[in-house]
Design an enzyme around this catalytic site. Structure first.
Site, PDB file in Angstrom:
ATOM      1  N   LEU A 108       2.022  40.316   6.846  1.00 55.29           N
ATOM      2  CA  LEU A 108       1.835  41.061   8.098  1.00 55.29           C
ATOM      3  C   LEU A 108       1.189  40.213   9.196  1.00 55.29           C
ATOM      4  O   LEU A 108       0.487  40.732  10.055  1.00 55.29           O
ATOM      5  CB  LEU A 108       1.008  42.335   7.856  1.00 55.29           C
ATOM      6  CG  LEU A 108       1.566  43.305   6.810  1.00 55.29           C
ATOM      7  CD1 LEU A 108       0.664  44.528   6.699  1.00 55.29           C
ATOM      8  CD2 LEU A 108       2.984  43.717   7.133  1.00 55.29           C
TER       9      LEU A 108
ATOM     10  N   HIS B 207      -9.481  38.527  36.221  1.00 56.89           N
ATOM     11  CA  HIS B 207      -8.436  39.529  36.345  1.00 56.89           C
ATOM     12  C   HIS B 207      -7.320  38.972  37.225  1.00 56.89           C
ATOM     13  O   HIS B 207      -7.485  37.958  37.910  1.00 56.89           O
ATOM     14  CB  HIS B 207      -8.997  40.815  36.929  1.00 56.89           C
ATOM     15  CG  HIS B 207      -9.892  41.554  35.991  1.00 56.89           C
ATOM     16  ND1 HIS B 207     -10.399  42.811  36.269  1.00 56.89           N
ATOM     17  CD2 HIS B 207     -10.385  41.231  34.762  1.00 56.89           C
ATOM     18  CE1 HIS B 207     -11.157  43.226  35.264  1.00 56.89           C
ATOM     19  NE2 HIS B 207     -11.170  42.273  34.343  1.00 56.89           N
TER      20      HIS B 207
ATOM     21  N   GLU C 273      -5.877  39.922  40.059  1.00 54.14           N
ATOM     22  CA  GLU C 273      -6.119  39.824  41.495  1.00 54.14           C
ATOM     23  C   GLU C 273      -7.007  38.628  41.817  1.00 54.14           C
ATOM     24  O   GLU C 273      -6.753  37.878  42.768  1.00 54.14           O
ATOM     25  CB  GLU C 273      -6.780  41.103  42.031  1.00 54.14           C
ATOM     26  CG  GLU C 273      -6.035  42.387  41.712  1.00 54.14           C
ATOM     27  CD  GLU C 273      -6.561  43.030  40.436  1.00 54.14           C
ATOM     28  OE1 GLU C 273      -6.599  42.352  39.384  1.00 54.14           O
ATOM     29  OE2 GLU C 273      -6.928  44.213  40.475  1.00 54.14           O
TER      30      GLU C 273
ATOM     31  N   ARG D 153       4.905  42.335  16.591  1.00 55.50           N
ATOM     32  CA  ARG D 153       3.592  42.276  15.937  1.00 55.50           C
ATOM     33  C   ARG D 153       2.552  41.650  16.864  1.00 55.50           C
ATOM     34  O   ARG D 153       1.425  42.136  16.979  1.00 55.50           O
ATOM     35  CB  ARG D 153       3.680  41.438  14.656  1.00 55.50           C
ATOM     36  CG  ARG D 153       4.352  42.113  13.480  1.00 55.50           C
ATOM     37  CD  ARG D 153       4.328  41.187  12.265  1.00 55.50           C
ATOM     38  NE  ARG D 153       4.985  41.804  11.119  1.00 55.50           N
ATOM     39  CZ  ARG D 153       5.150  41.200   9.945  1.00 55.50           C
ATOM     40  NH1 ARG D 153       4.702  39.961   9.782  1.00 55.50           N
ATOM     41  NH2 ARG D 153       5.766  41.826   8.954  1.00 55.50           N
TER      42      ARG D 153
ATOM     43  N   ASP E 128       6.273  44.672  -1.915  1.00 55.00           N
ATOM     44  CA  ASP E 128       6.761  43.503  -1.173  1.00 55.00           C
ATOM     45  C   ASP E 128       5.716  42.413  -0.949  1.00 55.00           C
ATOM     46  O   ASP E 128       6.072  41.296  -0.579  1.00 55.00           O
ATOM     47  CB  ASP E 128       7.299  43.947   0.196  1.00 55.00           C
ATOM     48  CG  ASP E 128       8.457  44.930   0.081  1.00 55.00           C
ATOM     49  OD1 ASP E 128       9.146  44.906  -0.956  1.00 55.00           O
ATOM     50  OD2 ASP E 128       8.669  45.700   1.035  1.00 55.00           O
TER      51      ASP E 128
ATOM     52  N   ARG F  55       4.196  34.851  12.697  1.00 62.03           N
ATOM     53  CA  ARG F  55       4.590  33.490  12.337  1.00 62.03           C
ATOM     54  C   ARG F  55       5.719  32.935  13.209  1.00 62.03           C
ATOM     55  O   ARG F  55       5.769  31.745  13.468  1.00 62.03           O
ATOM     56  CB  ARG F  55       5.029  33.447  10.868  1.00 62.03           C
ATOM     57  CG  ARG F  55       3.926  33.855   9.894  1.00 62.03           C
ATOM     58  CD  ARG F  55       4.372  33.765   8.459  1.00 62.03           C
ATOM     59  NE  ARG F  55       5.465  34.673   8.146  1.00 62.03           N
ATOM     60  CZ  ARG F  55       5.330  35.971   7.891  1.00 62.03           C
ATOM     61  NH1 ARG F  55       4.117  36.522   7.920  1.00 62.03           N
ATOM     62  NH2 ARG F  55       6.373  36.730   7.595  1.00 62.03           N
TER      63      ARG F  55
END
Length: 374
Positions: A242, A88, A90, A222, A238, A245
């Site tokens: 998704l 984490h 910290e 994304r 289309d 890139r």
């Protein structure tokens, strides 16, 4: 000042090199106030956002006394949340500081954890390091923490101040905080269109309304999302991949609204998760799977449904300096809208940025507006 990095400030992935030139705390004097240090902690956390989910992208700084004898130039060590299973923020900052953490002040965007998970409690690490003061941006609403980390620090005699730059921290960690408070992901609706609000021409063509800079930025959106949603109609029309890139980061889970047989098995969207139920059920399911941010990419019918059901937290618009010049192009939202001016949705614009020749505008939904930014 001698800044020492223990995070990934380049946001180029978990193996990105750390350079003093990229360090957001360089050249800060000792007499800056807590808000300035917390702003730097937010920057450090944001730099690793693409890599930490389902953990929050936390930033931390250990601000100690100068070892060079210059009282007005403190030594600073930074840390950011590592990819899942790693340290984490910290713990990373404390490891970088070593024994120099004793008597230091620690700035951290999110309350230190107090329980054993995949890593030991950060609150224990702070106590063991002998820090004198901890400044926390926001309390962690996770049921396993929820104030216990702060309580443990105070019981050990450490001064703890909570709520410094809380608006900025809330904004940075909004997806994580919403997930822990409500059990659902932060929903971002992304739309790219002309200045007169059209996302495609009457013949259905839409490539490309915006330029390469805006499209690259959308890929960053994304990468910052754990899942991405489109309608089956968009897949059929289309055939989008998704994937991420044009930006660093991981591909999100791809979700298609419709039955598994509603799109071609050879579509680029595969492998994908199909959902044929209500949008509310989808958000509940994604929340249970640990999805912190869900990106809705369309098309107009899907955008309209999310809007009408009040499920959007953030709207991200990419506007091109172009006009369709008529009412026969495809509008951003399909279906019925507000019936009168008194019923239109009014949110708050929180960001406007130029991307090449285009503009990105971020709008928060009314229930997410909160207080003005710090």
């Amino acid at each position: 000042m001698s800044p020492h990095d223990a995070g990934y400030p380049d946001a180029g992935g978990p193996d990105a090199s750390n350079r003093d030139a990229a360090n957001p705390v360089a050249d800060l004097p000792a007499n800056v106030d807590d808000a300035v240090w917390m702003a730097k902690a937010v920057e450090i956390g944001e730099a690793v956002r693409m890599w930490t989910s389902p953990n929050p992208w936390v930033g931390a700084l250990v601000v100690g006394k100068s070892r060079s004898g210059q009282s007005d130039v403190p030594d600073v060590w930074t840390g950011a949340t590592a990819p899942p299973g790693g340290a984490h923020a910290e713990a990373a900052a404390l490891a970088a500081a070593g024994t120099n953490a004793r008597g230091a002040t620690v700035y951290v965007t999110l309350e230190p954890c107090s329980h054993h998970g995949r890593t030991p409690p950060c609150a224990d690490a702070l106590v063991d390091a002998g820090v004198a003061r901890v400044v926390v941006g926001v309390v962690d609403p996770d049921a396993k923490v929820a104030g216990r980390g702060i309580e443990k620090l105070r019981e050990a005699g450490i001064q703890v101040d909570v709520g410094v730059s809380s608006n900025a921290v809330e904004s940075s960690l909004a997806p994580y905080l919403k997930h822990r408070r409500e059990g659902r992901p932060w929903v971002v609706l992304k739309l790219a269109g002309t200045l007169d609000g059209r996302i495609a021409a009457p013949d259905g063509s839409s490539k490309w309304i915006t330029g390469p800079e805006a499209r690259a930025d959308a890929h960053g959106l994304r990468a910052a999302s754990d899942a991405i949603v489109v309608g089956a109609g968009t897949v059929r029309a289309d055939d989008p991949a998704l994937t991420v890139r044009d930006a660093p980061g991981r591909d999100p889970l791809r979700i298609v609204l419709g039955a598994p047989g509603s799109v071609d098995p050879a579509s680029k969207v595969h492998p994908a998760h199909f959902h044929d139920g209500s949008l509310a059920d989808l958000l509940d399911e994604m929340g249970s799977r640990g999805i912190l941010q869900l990106l809705v990419e369309g098309g107009a019918r899907v955008a309209g449904e999310f809007q009408r059901q009040g499920l959007v937290d953030q709207y991200t618009f990419y506007f091109a300096p172009a006009l369709m010049g008529g009412d026969d192009g495809i509008a951003m939202f399909a279906g019925p809208g507000a019936k009168s001016m008194s019923s239109i949705m009014r949110g708050r614009i929180v960001s406007v940025r130029r991307l090449g020749s285009d503009l990105r505008v971020d709008l928060l939904a009314p229930e997410r507006c909160g207080q003005p930014e710090d």
